[in-house]
Enzyme design. Structure first.
Site, mmCIF file in Angstrom:
data_model
loop_
_atom_site.group_PDB
_atom_site.id
_atom_site.type_symbol
_atom_site.label_atom_id
_atom_site.label_comp_id
_atom_site.label_asym_id
_atom_site.label_seq_id
_atom_site.Cartn_x
_atom_site.Cartn_y
_atom_site.Cartn_z
ATOM 1 N N LYS A 112 -44.441 53.247 9.342
ATOM 2 C CA LYS A 112 -43.907 52.181 8.485
ATOM 3 C C LYS A 112 -44.745 52.135 7.230
ATOM 4 O O LYS A 112 -45.894 52.590 7.208
ATOM 5 C CB LYS A 112 -43.989 50.834 9.220
ATOM 6 C CG LYS A 112 -43.116 49.740 8.639
ATOM 7 C CD LYS A 112 -41.640 50.000 8.879
ATOM 8 C CE LYS A 112 -40.901 48.783 9.325
ATOM 9 N NZ LYS A 112 -39.856 49.011 10.275
HETATM 10 N N1 GLU Z 1 -36.454 49.723 9.003
HETATM 11 C C1 GLU Z 1 -35.633 49.891 10.171
HETATM 12 C C2 GLU Z 1 -36.380 49.475 11.416
HETATM 13 O O1 GLU Z 1 -37.296 48.686 11.359
HETATM 14 C C3 GLU Z 1 -35.025 51.282 10.251
HETATM 15 C C4 GLU Z 1 -35.989 52.399 10.388
HETATM 16 C C5 GLU Z 1 -35.365 53.774 10.276
HETATM 17 O O2 GLU Z 1 -34.157 53.878 10.238
HETATM 18 O O3 GLU Z 1 -36.125 54.722 10.219
HETATM 19 O O4 GLU Z 1 -36.045 49.861 12.494
#
Ligand code: GLU
Length: 427
Positions: A112
């Site tokens: 992230k």
């Molecule tokens: N930001 C989204 C999550 O927290 C999607 C992450 C992604 O698709 O890689 O799951």
């Protein structure tokens, strides 16, 4: 005594994810070596990069990418733009991604990142330059088979289009198109997946529907309240409404509205569009004190904004019988104890909002094989996949008489433990 209380109140998302992990490690008797590995993130990248603002001044921004674990495959997870983003938050969110992708049975690890910025204070031109310069600063710390970002809070398909364009532009022409899957959540014309925009919200809706149907009930006539009316909150509400459920309250950072007779999802969405997504000003007569939101009498509460929203301070007020975690980490560990004691079912984030990353996986596969999938095909595949995960979870819950978060973590961590046991640790 005051200080102790203070520490508890300012508990971070990272504190929370580690409390969850340590509790689970004890519960499943996780191998101590693997516990050691999973307790810490693999890589943490912080970049400071300059960007020219519209008025000619240069401002330096700080961005992060934290890669927690890649034992199951390339790192995967979103990028968020928010003033509260810091390395600690990125760590917590990266760790949740590892559990999320593992639970969903995807060949991904967890990561992230984001930029500490309030996008509302910037023009589109500034946001483009900030995004492109951030991508350039990250360089080969991301990559289509290495670490694949996606949208998260305050980022969208436009952000992903800028990232993919910048990343590909920095590659030699002959290999450029092999790099399209460096991000997912792109606009359809730029290699994006039909339906990726609604995938997270659709998954939130499905997770609620599956649970309700397993109780031989239907969504018709059920009432729900939503915190956060961005991409996730909007799409989840839209699907719930289509099945006959009624949205009676919505809260965002600017306002809280409540109408016992129901709020039309599309009307509110139309209102938000020209207001940078804010619900403010929708109907002055419906505005209520933000503090009373959590205590509204309803069937389903959907936190779909930021983490740490359901705390010891408001958990006791909640009247909903189901909490569907559209957001990542909305419930603190201490609050969870109160909620479970009250008999509330929490559909945990790592399952509830996993439709997004499952959609991302489909987009990644589509890019890798040069295919283009149709919307109905995508939605069908998503539903099938989520249903399978749900059934798995339900079995774990019923067989062991445990709550849904414990069941979800158990499946997710055990899958990774098994991989480490098979492969060992190099050298
Ligand atoms: N930001 C989204 C999550 O927290 C999607 C992450 C992604 O698709 O890689 O799951």
């Amino acid at each position: 005594m005051e200080t102790v209380k203070e520490v508890k109140k300012t508990q971070t998302m990272y504190d929370n994810v580690m409390l969850q992990f340590n509790r689970m490690a004890e519960y499943i008797d996780l191998n101590p070596n693997i516990r050691e590995i999973l307790s810490i993130t693999n890589n943490e990248i912080t970049v400071n990069f300059p960007v020219r603002m519209d008025d000619g001044r240069v401002k330096v921004f700080t961005g992060f990418r934290v890669q927690h674990n890649d034992s199951l495959g390339p790192y995967k997870g979103g990028l968020r733009y928010h003033p509260t983003v810091d390395i600690d938050d990125a760590r917590a969110l990266a760790i949740w991604m590892t559990w999320k992708t593992s639970l969903a049975g995807l060949p991904y690890g967890g990561a992230k990142g984001g930029i500490k910025i309030d996008p509302r204070n910037h023009s589109l031109g500034e946001l483009e330059r900030i995004t492109r310069r951030f991508t350039y600063a990250l360089g080969d710390n991301i990559g289509p088979e290495y670490d694949i970002p996606a949208p998260d809070v305050n980022t969208n398909e436009q952000t992903m289009a800028w990232i993919v364009d910048t990343y590909m532009s920095a590659k030699p022409a002959v290999v450029r198109s092999q790099n399209k899957h460096v991000v997912t959540g792109k606009p359809v014309g730029s290699g994006g997946l039909e339906g990726r925009d609604r995938a997270t919200g659709f998954g939130v809706y499905l997770s609620i529907r599956f649970l309700i149907e397993s109780r031989q009930e239907t969504l018709k006539g059920k009432t729900f309240i939503v915190q956060g009316f961005g991409n996730v909150g909007y799409w989840a509400s839209k699907f719930l409404e289509a099945d006959g459920a009624k949205m009676i309250a919505v809260q965002d950072a600017h306002a809280t509205i409540y109408n016992k007779s129901g709020i039309n999802v599309e009307d509110l969405h139309e209102h938000c569009k020209p207001r940078k997504g804010s619900i403010e000003g929708f109907d002055a007569d419906l505005e209520i004190d933000p503090q009373s939101f959590m205590g509204i009498n309803c069937d389903i509460l959907i936190p779909a904004a930021l983490g740490n929203q359901i705390t010891v301070d408001n958990a006791g007020l909640i009247q909903a019988t189901i909490i569907a975690e559209g957001a990542n980490g909305p419930t603190t560990e201490e609050a969870e104890v109160i909620l479970l004691e009250k008999g509330i079912t929490i559909i945990p984030d790592i399952f509830c909002n996993s439709g997004g990353v499952i959609g991302s996986y489909f987009e990644w596969l589509q890019n890798r094989s040069g295919e283009i999938w149709q919307l109905d095909e995508v939605m069908e595949k998503l539903e099938k996949k989520l249903f399978k995960v749900f059934k798995n979870l339900e079995k774990e819950v019923e067989e062991n008489q445990i709550d849904w978060r414990t069941a979800a973590y158990k499946i997710a961590i055990k899958r990774i433990e098994k991989t480490y046991m098979e492969r060992g640790v190099f050298p």
